[in-house]
Design a protein around this motif. Structure first.
Motif, short mmCIF file in Angstrom:
data_model
loop_
_atom_site.label_atom_id
_atom_site.label_comp_id
_atom_site.label_asym_id
_atom_site.label_seq_id
_atom_site.Cartn_x
_atom_site.Cartn_y
_atom_site.Cartn_z
N ASN A 207 0.83 -1.21 0.00
CA ASN A 207 0.00 0.00 0.00
C ASN A 207 0.86 1.26 0.00
O ASN A 207 0.53 2.25 -0.64
N ALA A 208 1.97 1.22 0.73
CA ALA A 208 2.88 2.36 0.75
C ALA A 208 3.45 2.63 -0.63
O ALA A 208 3.53 3.78 -1.08
N ILE A 209 3.85 1.57 -1.32
CA ILE A 209 4.39 1.71 -2.68
C ILE A 209 3.33 2.31 -3.60
O ILE A 209 3.62 3.21 -4.41
N GLU A 210 2.11 1.85 -3.48
CA GLU A 210 1.03 2.35 -4.33
C GLU A 210 0.77 3.84 -4.08
O GLU A 210 0.62 4.63 -5.02
N ILE A 211 0.74 4.23 -2.82
CA ILE A 211 0.48 5.62 -2.47
C ILE A 211 1.60 6.53 -2.98
O ILE A 211 1.36 7.57 -3.62
N ILE A 212 2.84 6.15 -2.71
CA ILE A 212 3.98 7.00 -3.05
C ILE A 212 4.16 7.13 -4.56
O ILE A 212 4.52 8.19 -5.07
N ASN A 213 3.90 6.05 -5.28
CA ASN A 213 4.16 6.06 -6.72
C ASN A 213 2.94 6.42 -7.56
O ASN A 213 3.03 6.45 -8.79
#
Length: 217
Positions: A207-213
């Protein structure tokens, strides 16, 4: 339950996993994010949640740690775990040696992913607040920032060629903006907030990767 016949270190890791992730009889995935250098920053994720972190002064320490985690969480597991390695490529010779050793150790595994990550400004991030009660070195935090990024997947049969192309600057990895981003399922989150939520177990790595990218799509 702990007994005198059990190794305390193994018991302790299972307790940490149960507290931070939730108890499971078997876990399926270990992700190791590494910031290579004179010291190696290491972030460990179990089933997509932050589990622990280390600052390793020797490569032998690094490999001893990952071997410990894999051995403990695969014990009695009927299937081999999926292993993900995300390595910064700022010091190519060190990264190459790590990748080479990873493939020597794990090349026969069906579920093994090795990814090279651009280290652009990863070491410049400073943790604004710490709510989980552990002090993190800059190497560990840099490894966490690298975990949020996309990179180049390499395989056993092509990593030599990819490293040669990187040395000749024939491959460029897109730099990831990590200021803030917006996702339709999440409110606006700064990088500081994403880091805090990941370390406190409120947000998975995926989820962090999705949000940041999201703003790079």
């Amino acid at each position: 339950m702990y007994s005198k016949n059990n190794d305390f270190g193994k018991y302790f890791l299972h307790v940490i996993a149960a507290v931070r992730i939730g108890y499971k009889k078997y876990y399926s995935t270990l992700t190791f994010s590494i910031d290579p250098g004179k010291k190696l920053g290491l972030m460990v994720f179990l089933d997509d949640y932050y589990l622990d972190s280390y600052c390793c002064f020797e490569k032998s320490d690094f490999f001893a740690i990952i071997h410990k985690y894999i051995t403990i969480f695969e014990e009695e597991n009927p299937t081999l775990m999926k292993l993900n390695f995300k390595l910064g490529r700022g010091v190519l010779d060190i990264t190459y040696d790590l990748v080479k050793q990873i493939y020597i150790m794990f090349q026969n595994r069906k579920y093994l992913r090795v990814c090279l990550i651009d280290e652009f400004k990863s070491s410049q991030f400073k943790l604004p607040k710490n709510t989980i009660g552990k002090k993190f070195t800059k190497d560990e935090i840099s490894a966490l920032i690298l975990a949020f990024r996309f990179g180049i997947d390499v395989r056993f049969d092509n990593y030599d060629d990819i490293f040669n192309q990187l040395r000749m600057k024939k491959i460029f990895i897109k730099k990831t903006k990590t200021e803030q981003s917006k996702n339709h399922d999440e409110p606006l989150l700064s990088l500081d907030e994403v880091v805090e939520k990941v370390l406190s177990g409120k947000l998975t790595l995926s989820n962090a990767i999705e949000i940041i990218n999201a703003n790079n799509a």
